[in-house]
Write an enzyme that holds these catalytic residues in place. Structure first.
Site, PDB file in Angstrom:
ATOM      1  N   ASP A   1     -21.665  63.631  68.706  1.00  0.00           N
ATOM      2  CA  ASP A   1     -22.721  63.426  67.711  1.00  0.00           C
ATOM      3  C   ASP A   1     -23.324  62.030  67.799  1.00  0.00           C
ATOM      4  O   ASP A   1     -23.988  61.567  66.870  1.00  0.00           O
ATOM      5  CB  ASP A   1     -22.148  63.622  66.300  1.00  0.00           C
ATOM      6  CG  ASP A   1     -22.274  65.061  65.814  1.00  0.00           C
ATOM      7  OD1 ASP A   1     -22.786  65.893  66.582  1.00  0.00           O
ATOM      8  OD2 ASP A   1     -21.844  65.350  64.682  1.00  0.00           O
TER       9      ASP A   1
ATOM     10  N   ASP B   1     -10.676  68.846  56.537  1.00  0.00           N
ATOM     11  CA  ASP B   1      -9.383  69.278  57.049  1.00  0.00           C
ATOM     12  C   ASP B   1      -8.480  69.805  55.937  1.00  0.00           C
ATOM     13  O   ASP B   1      -7.852  70.857  56.071  1.00  0.00           O
ATOM     14  CB  ASP B   1      -8.701  68.121  57.787  1.00  0.00           C
ATOM     15  CG  ASP B   1      -8.858  66.780  57.075  1.00  0.00           C
ATOM     16  OD1 ASP B   1      -9.214  66.781  55.880  1.00  0.00           O
ATOM     17  OD2 ASP B   1      -8.619  65.738  57.713  1.00  0.00           O
TER      18      ASP B   1
END
Length: 501
Positions: free
Chosen positions: A97, A250
């Protein structure tokens, strides 16, 4: 009013104390009876024929999300490409990214270099950074070749797994169909870089050696650490995949998978090297994310956990009370509010007395229990207490931002990794020692002055002076030490500083 606040703080202290003692008892039991053996584990290669042996290995996807990781991208890519696994049964996926075209080109060239050596490596980019890490991982799972894979291992850009990582973790998934996640422990390559990294090591070692181990052993559940873990792809998809509604994607995935009835296995004996943030600015942003995200997730998922019908009432209680409320909210709030605001305030009101068990005994026992994870740093316990109290201010602020969904609730700042740059500037850093310890170095960071730390430091110093003059509890010893810690952080003299040049 002050008596009421003291009473509330004492109740929260007791909650945290009971939680720490409970985990201590469980971890002793786990170490004595080796409860990890209940999971089946056998090596995957049983056949002498190489082709047949390779076919017995499941297909594994290795994802490496990164963002402008100039200093460490080669480490993670190289370590992933060096994993011991049949080359036709593994796909390395680099999710870049990066917004810096130079760095992006460097990462792509590195991927091409490994590809020329016969490694099945994919370099993937996207048009925007929507969803940050969660968005990158979600986008990575959409590629057609992912359908061939059974499991996905995830490593952040500064993580370096050993070659046998997959051989030691995948069998837990292959031989136990109810297991969704295998999580390894973090090992810090720069723990001795400065006093701040030593403090981080003490906190994180407790998290990995106690909190994760206890969750795995008692409820087969714990928070996924976002890296150094392997997921069963079918479980990941069943749980709804990656979501970017909080900054702890997460933990979000782990809770949703846990509510589906999937089990998690934590392996403390498997360690993956990585880097701790060495600058205070990077550490502050990281702690904001790690404190704000869980509080925000708790707000979003509390009712979903209560209404869930697939898990037991005991597991629901564990999730809501222990995992979220006590560890992610109470622990931060009581540390700052009680020990840095309320307790100092009692020196002005002699009618309000804090019992010794609340002011001394309970925090001392909690501190000692926290320190068991890093015996080599026991002599730094006082520094750790003072530093954690300073950081509790940032964590408490972030916790309330998460609960109230205020302005910075979805702020995501990638933790800066220094990698080789740290070694190159070591001579500069070592010349700026603040303490005589050989491992401590510091310099003024980019922000120079931190207003809130200086304000709290001044408040504590004033309380200490008042107690020294009029008080009888001798709180001034603690108050002066804690105020000094706030002043040191307030002027930016903590962590390390690497010049841009």
């Amino acid at each position: 009013m002050l008596k009421l606040v003291v009473a509330l703080c004492l109740i929260m202290s007791l909650m945290l104390f009971v939680e720490r003692v409970y985990m201590g008892i469980v971890i002793v039991f786990v170490k004595l009876f080796k409860t990890q053996k209940r999971y089946k584990w056998d090596p995957l290669n049983h056949n002498s024929d190489i082709e047949l042996a390779n076919s017995s290995y499941p297909m594994v996807l290795v994802q490496i999300p990164m963002y402008n990781e100039k200093e460490v991208y080669q480490l993670s890519i190289g370590a992933a490409c060096g994993l011991s696994w049949p080359s036709d049964r593994i796909i390395i996926q680099v999710l870049d990214d990066s917004t810096d075209p130079v760095i992006k080109n460097m990462v792509e060239v590195e991927c091409q270099r490994w590809g020329s050596k016969g490694i099945n490596i994919k370099y993937e980019i996207r048009k925007n950074r929507n969803g940050y890490k969660a968005g990158a991982l979600k986008e990575g799972m959409k590629h057609t070749y992912v359908a061939l894979c059974d499991y996905v291992a995830i490593f952040d850009a500064d993580f370096q797994p050993d070659p046998d990582f997959l051989c030691r973790t995948i069998p837990f998934l292959a031989h136990n169909p109810d297991v969704a996640l295998v999580q390894a422990r973090w090992q810090f390559v720069n723990a001795d870089e400065c006093l701040m990294t030593r403090m981080q090591e003490m906190s994180l070692d407790y998290h990995f050696l106690v909190e994760q181990e206890v969750g795995s052993s008692t409820h087969a559940f714990f928070g996924f650490n976002g890296t150094a873990g392997v997921w069963r792809i079918s479980a990941l998809n069943e749980a709804g995949g990656w979501k970017d509604r909080t900054t702890v994607e997460d933990m979000d995935l782990a809770v949703r998978a846990g509510l589906k009835g999937w089990k998690f296995v934590y392996l403390s004996q498997i360690k993956v090297k990585n880097e701790l943030p060495s600058t205070f600015k990077a550490y502050r942003y990281q702690q904001h994310r790690w404190s704000c995200g869980p509080a925000n997730l708790f707000k979003k998922m509390a009712m979903e956990i209560i209404r869930n019908k697939k898990v037991s009432l005991w597991k629901k209680f564990y999730l809501i009370y222990s995992f979220f409320f006590v560890r992610k909210i109470v622990a931060h709030v009581v540390t700052f509010v009680f020990y840095c605001v309320v307790l100092p305030a009692t020196v002005f009101v002699p009618e309000v007395q804090v019992p010794k068990w609340g002011a001394v005994y309970i925090p001392s026992i909690i501190t000692l229990l926290n320190a068991v994870g890093t015996p080599r740093s026991l002599h730094l316990l006082v520094f750790w207490i003072l530093f954690e109290n300073v950081m509790s201010m940032h964590r408490t602020k972030a916790t309330f931002i998460g609960l109230l969904e205020a302005g910075r609730v979805n702020e995501w700042v990638v933790t800066e990794k220094l990698g080789d740059a740290l070694k190159m500037q070591k001579s500069v850093v070592l010349n700026t020692s603040i303490y005589s310890f050989h491992f401590f170095s510091a310099c003024f960071d980019d922000d120079r002055l931190h207003f809130w730390e200086l304000l709290v430091g001044a408040y504590l110093f004033f309380c200490g002076c008042y107690d020294l003059t009029f008080g009888k509890n001798h709180y001034f010893i603690y108050l002066f030490l804690q105020s000094i810690a706030f002043f040191i952080v307030g002027i930016g003299y903590v962590g390390i500083f690497v010049p841009n040049s």
